[in-house]
Write an enzyme that holds these catalytic residues in place. Structure first.
Site, PDB file in Angstrom:
ATOM      1  N   GLY A 148       0.837  -1.188   0.000  1.00 58.74           N
ATOM      2  CA  GLY A 148       0.000   0.000   0.000  1.00 58.74           C
ATOM      3  C   GLY A 148       0.877   1.245   0.000  1.00 58.74           C
ATOM      4  O   GLY A 148       1.968   1.242   0.571  1.00 58.74           O
ATOM      5  N   CYS A 149       0.419   2.304  -0.656  1.00 54.22           N
ATOM      6  CA  CYS A 149       1.250   3.507  -0.743  1.00 54.22           C
ATOM      7  C   CYS A 149       1.459   4.151   0.623  1.00 54.22           C
ATOM      8  O   CYS A 149       2.557   4.616   0.945  1.00 54.22           O
ATOM      9  CB  CYS A 149       0.655   4.499  -1.737  1.00 54.22           C
ATOM     10  SG  CYS A 149      -1.079   4.942  -1.441  1.00 54.22           S
ATOM     11  N   ASN A 150       0.416   4.172   1.456  1.00 52.98           N
ATOM     12  CA  ASN A 150       0.560   4.716   2.806  1.00 52.98           C
ATOM     13  C   ASN A 150       1.489   3.836   3.641  1.00 52.98           C
ATOM     14  O   ASN A 150       2.338   4.341   4.392  1.00 52.98           O
ATOM     15  CB  ASN A 150      -0.805   4.811   3.498  1.00 52.98           C
ATOM     16  CG  ASN A 150      -1.754   5.748   2.801  1.00 52.98           C
ATOM     17  OD1 ASN A 150      -1.347   6.716   2.165  1.00 52.98           O
ATOM     18  ND2 ASN A 150      -3.043   5.466   2.905  1.00 52.98           N
TER      19      ASN A 150
END
Length: 342
Positions: A148-150
């Site tokens: 996930g980017c976060n």
């Protein structure tokens, strides 16, 4: 040697970003673009900014001939991804950009994503795609699960600090701002310009964001005990970028030195001089992540700030970095584009 690849889910933002990066790669040729609602349309119709590229039209997944295809990028929604990947040829190497193979525990997947996993044997096979920490495993993998980017942004800040035991584990706070492209290309009322512009809001407040499953998994594995961070994401009216601010207990100078040492030889992670903090402007459209550290007025506290482009280093750039490793190419190939500023 040129490697042939296919992109499934080519009509979304991460699909477009993959096409943009691969266009100047040199060692990879796009053999097929798979889409669902956009099947039958040309690249110029779906993404006018890429009309200069001579690439095949988008087609349905079942129309793609995978003979001679070396690797497939799957840029599909979770749940759909595991169903599609299960039907792909067993000898095909895959980089999945969805959430479907990130979590090793099927119960954790069901908890965070609300449905049972339907490809558990493949889930066991998947390698977590945080390149800088799983490089050797990724080289040999058949299936790599993009992060996930976060989750990637937070882990770039926290992973070396937990590994070196220089911060407390029970009081980590992560405050994160993410641009609207992180929500994908599908039409959503809350992302309309009139609804989103001129303000920003917290969401998934109180520990409900799905990327917490990745934080729990990876940080606890690293520490050898349960680590649960406080994490609140915010949606900001920008197209690209993540800016994460972490609040940790520890000596700020030691925190900075630890990060600088950990990333000294990494091509895409830049640790700024002590006291400087990054901006999303400085990484826009690139595969770079910038990290800054400052002290706090409260003794024994440090503030760590990281910026990356959610579509590039947070997703498609990371995917291409992993594909380079899997195909035996130079890890940085196609990814040294300078950030676009202003």
């Amino acid at each position: 040697m040129t490697h042939r690849i296919a992109i499934l889910g080519a009509s979304g933002y991460t699909g477009a970003e993959l096409i943009r990066l691969i266009a100047t790669h040199g060692g990879i040729e796009i053999a097929a673009l798979g889409a669902h609602s956009k099947a039958g349309q040309s690249l110029a119709q779906v993404f006018p900014h890429l009309r200069h590229l001579a690439l095949p039209d988008m087609v349905g997944f079942d129309e793609i001939d995978f003979d001679g295809v070396d690797l497939c990028f799957c840029a599909l929604p979770h749940k759909t991804s595991q169903e599609v990947i299960s039907g792909l040829p067993k000898n095909l190497r895959i980089v999945d950009l969805s959430a479907d193979f990130r979590l090793r525990d099927p119960d954790a997947y069901e908890k965070w994503y609300g449905n049972p996993h339907s490809a558990i044997e493949m889930q066991k096979e998947a390698v977590y795609g945080l390149t800088e920490f799983y490089r050797d495993e990724i080289r040999e993998a058949r299936l790599v699960a993009g992060t996930g980017c976060n989750a990637a942004t937070g882990q770039y800040m926290l992973h070396p600090l937990i590994a070196a035991d220089v911060i407390g584990l029970d009081d980590i706070i992560l405050d994160l701002k993410c641009a609207v492209s992180g929500a994908g290309r599908s039409l959503k009322e809350n992302l309309l310009h009139a609804e989103m512009s001129e303000g920003y809001n917290a969401y998934a407040v109180g520990g409900t964001h799905r990327h917490l499953g990745e934080f729990d998994q990876e940080l606890s594995k690293l520490a050898g005990r349960d680590v649960k961070i406080q994490f609140t994401p915010h949606l900001v009216p920008a197209n690209r970028g993540i800016l994460a601010t972490g609040y940790v207990s520890g000596d700020a100078r030691q925190v900075h030195e630890t990060l600088a040492k950990a990333y000294a030889s990494e091509p895409f992670i830049e640790v700024l001089p002590f006291g400087e903090t990054p901006s999303t402007h400085h990484v826009r459209g690139s595969n770079f992540c910038h990290i800054g550290v400052t002290g706090d007025r409260i003794a024994g506290r440090a503030i760590v700030v990281a910026a990356l482009d959610n579509l590039t280093k947070g997703s498609s750039g990371q995917a291409l970095q992993n594909a380079n490793l899997m195909l035996g190419l130079e890890e940085t190939q196609g990814l040294m584009l300078a950030p676009c500023f202003p």
